[in-house]
Design a protein around this motif. Structure first.
Motif, mmCIF file in Angstrom:
data_model
loop_
_atom_site.group_PDB
_atom_site.id
_atom_site.type_symbol
_atom_site.label_atom_id
_atom_site.label_comp_id
_atom_site.label_asym_id
_atom_site.label_seq_id
_atom_site.Cartn_x
_atom_site.Cartn_y
_atom_site.Cartn_z
ATOM 1 N N PRO A 21 33.698 1.211 -28.085
ATOM 2 C CA PRO A 21 34.357 -0.086 -27.933
ATOM 3 C C PRO A 21 34.132 -0.700 -26.556
ATOM 4 O O PRO A 21 33.988 0.012 -25.561
ATOM 5 N N GLY A 22 34.123 -2.034 -26.515
ATOM 6 C CA GLY A 22 34.036 -2.731 -25.229
ATOM 7 C C GLY A 22 32.619 -2.790 -24.713
ATOM 8 O O GLY A 22 31.658 -2.853 -25.471
ATOM 9 N N THR A 23 32.505 -2.719 -23.378
ATOM 10 C CA THR A 23 31.178 -2.813 -22.755
ATOM 11 C C THR A 23 30.962 -1.622 -21.810
ATOM 12 O O THR A 23 31.927 -1.044 -21.305
ATOM 13 N N GLN A 81 35.425 -6.239 -27.932
ATOM 14 C CA GLN A 81 36.807 -6.141 -28.400
ATOM 15 C C GLN A 81 37.185 -7.239 -29.395
ATOM 16 O O GLN A 81 37.977 -6.986 -30.299
ATOM 17 N N GLU A 82 36.615 -8.441 -29.247
ATOM 18 C CA GLU A 82 36.979 -9.545 -30.141
ATOM 19 C C GLU A 82 36.628 -9.177 -31.588
ATOM 20 O O GLU A 82 37.406 -9.422 -32.509
ATOM 21 N N PHE A 83 35.461 -8.579 -31.771
ATOM 22 C CA PHE A 83 35.007 -8.195 -33.111
ATOM 23 C C PHE A 83 35.952 -7.128 -33.699
ATOM 24 O O PHE A 83 36.337 -7.187 -34.861
ATOM 25 N N ALA A 127 43.059 -0.906 -33.905
ATOM 26 C CA ALA A 127 44.101 -0.833 -32.875
ATOM 27 C C ALA A 127 43.556 -0.193 -31.605
ATOM 28 O O ALA A 127 42.692 0.689 -31.671
ATOM 29 N N PRO A 128 44.050 -0.613 -30.442
ATOM 30 C CA PRO A 128 43.677 0.072 -29.207
ATOM 31 C C PRO A 128 44.488 1.359 -29.017
ATOM 32 O O PRO A 128 45.470 1.592 -29.715
ATOM 33 N N TRP A 129 44.047 2.181 -28.126
ATOM 34 C CA TRP A 129 44.775 3.304 -27.515
ATOM 35 C C TRP A 129 44.998 4.519 -28.414
ATOM 36 O O TRP A 129 44.610 5.618 -28.112
ATOM 37 N N LEU A 182 41.374 -6.105 -22.767
ATOM 38 C CA LEU A 182 41.179 -6.745 -21.449
ATOM 39 C C LEU A 182 41.363 -8.254 -21.630
ATOM 40 O O LEU A 182 41.064 -8.778 -22.699
ATOM 41 N N PRO A 183 41.864 -8.982 -20.640
ATOM 42 C CA PRO A 183 42.151 -8.507 -19.281
ATOM 43 C C PRO A 183 43.560 -7.937 -19.096
ATOM 44 O O PRO A 183 43.895 -7.471 -18.016
ATOM 45 N N GLU A 184 44.390 -7.923 -20.157
ATOM 46 C CA GLU A 184 45.797 -7.515 -19.987
ATOM 47 C C GLU A 184 45.936 -6.132 -19.345
ATOM 48 O O GLU A 184 46.855 -5.869 -18.592
ATOM 49 N N TYR A 185 45.021 -5.204 -19.715
ATOM 50 C CA TYR A 185 45.161 -3.820 -19.230
ATOM 51 C C TYR A 185 44.051 -3.425 -18.252
ATOM 52 O O TYR A 185 43.737 -2.251 -18.116
#
Ligand SMILES: NC(=O)c1ccc[n+]([C@@H]2O[C@H](COP(=O)([O-])OP(=O)(O)OC[C@H]3O[C@@H](n4cnc5c(N)ncnc54)[C@H](OP(=O)(O)O)[C@@H]3O)[C@@H](O)[C@H]2O)c1
Length: 329
Positions: free
Chosen positions: A185-187, A247-249, A256-258, A270-273
């Motif tokens: 996930p992510g970059t 993350q958008e996809f 769900a995250p985490w 991101l950017p919240e966390y």
């Protein structure tokens, strides 16, 4: 030294007890005995901290106490009943006490914490905020009772390694061991931060020995997600290939995250966390924390894995479906 571990039947508490025992200390673990077993070679006292007389079985004096509690009532009772009978108190707190999860590179000195829980509130399992606010209350109770010169407040980050009951890091260790095309996930340049349970436990024992006082983060150094996956791949038996999905996809497909079902563990929006797994470990290193290479944590976690059914993360089918959709977009 005589060291009391309030807890000591699971993960971090067990690791603290094991390392204190191995360093030659006399160790007493106190818990109900419901979550697990203490390690061999330590004394075990059965206590129930939900009861007002729950700690009565703990008599005598201790050179140091380590408490992994989360309920303010438990920690208040322990600190009060052990005041004058213990020389040093380590409270294992959490990075969840911080009010700002978005700013990277923070330290204890720069980061504001949440307000303590309302008086009488005692349910850290209600939600993430309740957990953080209850930990703030516990920190204040310990520092207020033992004094800042005899209390070590250790705000743990994401703890990983052998015997982790959460399954979050295990998901990635298992996934890399299976090989094939892996959904990452992510970059690759986003950062992630974990601490090996044995490194954290070793520092906690050392803190008791040295009488380390103050508030510190119990964290490893941040690494990029590219480095995180490279460490996971080291020594994994199968060939693997990473497919990075933004993350958008994933969010649009209700991944769900985490933690939890249909999640990608150790991944946060991101950017919240952006500040949650990117704290500055400089002050903790200066105070004696030493951390091992991530690849060593991965190897030891892999060899300790048990053959358990899938619990959290994506199932094989969910991951394959998401990869299919990604390639077909
Ligand atoms: N895992 C992470 O990534 C992470 C991240 C940040 C902070 N933390 C913090 O790190 C610590 C982890 O501690 P841990 O790994 O040892 O696990 P834990 O789940 O916090 O352990 C709780 C211990 O307390 C005992 N206990 C629970 N209720 C009790 C009661 N009513 N009376 C007496 N004993 C009771 C449990 O044993 P019995 O059930 O047998 O009584 C167990 O030994 C916690 O403080 C957690 O908040 C964890």
């Amino acid at each position: 030294m005589k060291i009391l571990v309030l807890g000591g039947t699971v993960f971090l508490g067990r690791a603290v007890a094991r390392q204190a025992r191995d360093a030659g200390h006399e160790v007493v673990c106190a818990a109900r005995g419901e979550s697990g077993e203490p390690v061999e070679g330590v004394a075990f006292v059965r206590v129930d901290r939900d009861r007002p007389d729950g700690l009565d079985a703990l008599d005598g004096t201790f050179d140091a106490v380590v408490d992994v509690g989360r309920r303010p009532s438990h920690v208040r009772h322990a600190a009060t009943s052990l005041r004058g009978r213990a020389g040093h108190f380590t409270f294992v707190s959490s990075g969840s006490v911080y009010a700002d999860a978005a700013t990277p590179g923070q330290t204890v000195a720069t980061a504001p914490v949440m307000a303590p829980a309302e008086p009488g509130f005692d349910d850290p399992s209600a939600d993430a905020e309740a957990y953080g606010r209850c930990k703030v209350t516990c920190e204040q109770v310990v520092s207020g009772t033992f004094g800042t010169e005899a209390s070590f407040i250790c705000r743990a980050g994401l703890i990983v390694g052998p015997e982790d009951p959460t399954g979050r890091f295990d998901y990635w260790v298992r996934r890399h061991a299976r090989g094939g095309e892996i959904l990452a996930p992510g970059t690759p340049d986003e950062r992630v931060q974990v601490v090996d349970v044995r490194d954290l436990a070793g520092w906690i024992v050392q803190a008791a020995e040295r009488g380390l006082a103050g508030t510190f983060d119990g964290i490893g150094s941040p690494v990029t997600r590219r480095e995180f996956h490279a460490a996971l791949a080291e020594g994994a038996p199968s060939v693997h290939e990473l497919t990075w999905i933004p993350q958008e996809f994933l969010a649009a497909r209700e991944v769900a995250p985490w933690s939890g079902p249909r999640s990608l563990p150790v991944w946060l929006p991101l950017p919240e966390y952006a500040g949650f797994l990117t704290r500055d470990d400089g002050p903790s290193i200066a105070a004696g924390l030493r951390t091992r290479p991530l690849a060593e944590t991965v190897a030891d976690t892999r060899s300790g894995l048990r053959d358990e059914p899938h619990r959290i993360g994506l199932t094989e089918e969910e991951e394959a479906e998401l990869l299919r959709e990604w390639h077909a977009r």
